[in-house]
Design a protein around this motif. Structure first.
Motif, PDB file in Angstrom:
ATOM      1  N   HIS A   1      43.280  40.194  44.159  1.00  0.00           N
ATOM      2  CA  HIS A   1      42.771  41.492  44.630  1.00  0.00           C
ATOM      3  C   HIS A   1      42.445  41.428  46.122  1.00  0.00           C
ATOM      4  O   HIS A   1      42.623  42.408  46.846  1.00  0.00           O
TER       5      HIS A   1
ATOM      6  N   GLN B   1      37.794  46.713  44.525  1.00  0.00           N
ATOM      7  CA  GLN B   1      37.736  47.588  43.355  1.00  0.00           C
ATOM      8  C   GLN B   1      36.534  48.520  43.375  1.00  0.00           C
ATOM      9  O   GLN B   1      36.458  49.445  42.561  1.00  0.00           O
TER      10      GLN B   1
ATOM     11  N   HIS C   1      43.234  35.974  39.264  1.00  0.00           N
ATOM     12  CA  HIS C   1      43.388  37.432  39.208  1.00  0.00           C
ATOM     13  C   HIS C   1      42.522  38.121  40.269  1.00  0.00           C
ATOM     14  O   HIS C   1      42.991  39.003  40.991  1.00  0.00           O
ATOM     15  N   GLU C   2      41.257  37.685  40.364  1.00  0.00           N
ATOM     16  CA  GLU C   2      40.347  38.321  41.335  1.00  0.00           C
ATOM     17  C   GLU C   2      40.731  37.970  42.768  1.00  0.00           C
ATOM     18  O   GLU C   2      40.648  38.805  43.667  1.00  0.00           O
TER      19      GLU C   2
ATOM     20  N   CYS D   1      42.965  44.785  33.792  1.00  0.00           N
ATOM     21  CA  CYS D   1      42.255  45.018  35.047  1.00  0.00           C
ATOM     22  C   CYS D   1      41.460  46.308  34.950  1.00  0.00           C
ATOM     23  O   CYS D   1      41.980  47.316  34.475  1.00  0.00           O
TER      24      CYS D   1
END
Ligand code: ZN
Length: 184
Positions: free
Chosen positions: A143, A49, A139-140, A97
């Motif tokens: 990624h 990100q 969630h992370e 997000c």
């Protein structure tokens, strides 16, 4: 240093991140990732990100919990993590997000997990997490695998967020943090 955050539509968010060489000095990067996450009022931030395709994320799940909650959150960096197992009841929880502003959706995931990772001093750990902390980790972690929470949406729910996603990928969104929009 506060990094700009990569917006939806940028190919790095769909790529599997690379493992980091053991012992590499990451203290400045980790510090900057915490600053970037805090500045954007996020509870988690993965390296892709901020346009770095490496297996590292930071979380602060304490921000999602208050004194009445039994669960205590954690503020921590995870280097080269591997989720070894996910278990417990599936539960729905509304996710958002920093790369996909203004989109939120209920996502169903298992309640608990066991994860192996290196902490910021390169100590290898194996720990179990549950509840909100497990959810932020899931969630992370996604990624790092090139998976976004909206990838789990199907049918009508997917169609409902489609126009918003197009807007984000075109830079038609306003955030109080800087973003990197896809180059066209
Ligand atoms: Zn995210």
């Amino acid at each position: 240093m506060i990094y700009p955050i990569v917006a939806y539509g940028n190919p790095i968010l769909k790529k599997e991140a690379e493992e980091i060489n053991e012992g590499e000095n990451l203290s400045e990067l980790i510090q900057d990732m915490f600053s970037t996450m805090d500045h954007a009022n996020g509870v988690g931030l993965a390296a892709p990100q901020i346009n770095k395709g490496v297996r590292l994320f930071v979380i602060d799940s304490s921000l999602m919990l208050d004194e009445e909650d039994e669960e205590k959150g954690i503020r921590r960096a995870f280097i080269n993590p591997i989720i070894l197992d996910e278990y417990g009841d599936n539960f729905g929880f509304e996710e958002g997000c920093l790369s996909i502003p203004e989109v939120r959706a209920d996502i169903i995931r298992p309640e608990k997990l066991t994860i192996e990772y290196f902490d910021e001093n390169w100590n290898l750990k194996e720990e179990e997490f549950s509840g909100v902390t497990a959810r932020v980790i899931q969630h992370e972690y996604d990624h790092l695998e090139g998976i976004l929470f909206i990838d789990y949406l199907k049918g009508l729910k997917k169609r409902m967020v489609q126009s918003k996603l197009i807007d984000i990928s075109k830079g038609k969104v306003s955030t109080d943090y800087r973003m990197i929009y896809p180059v066209r």
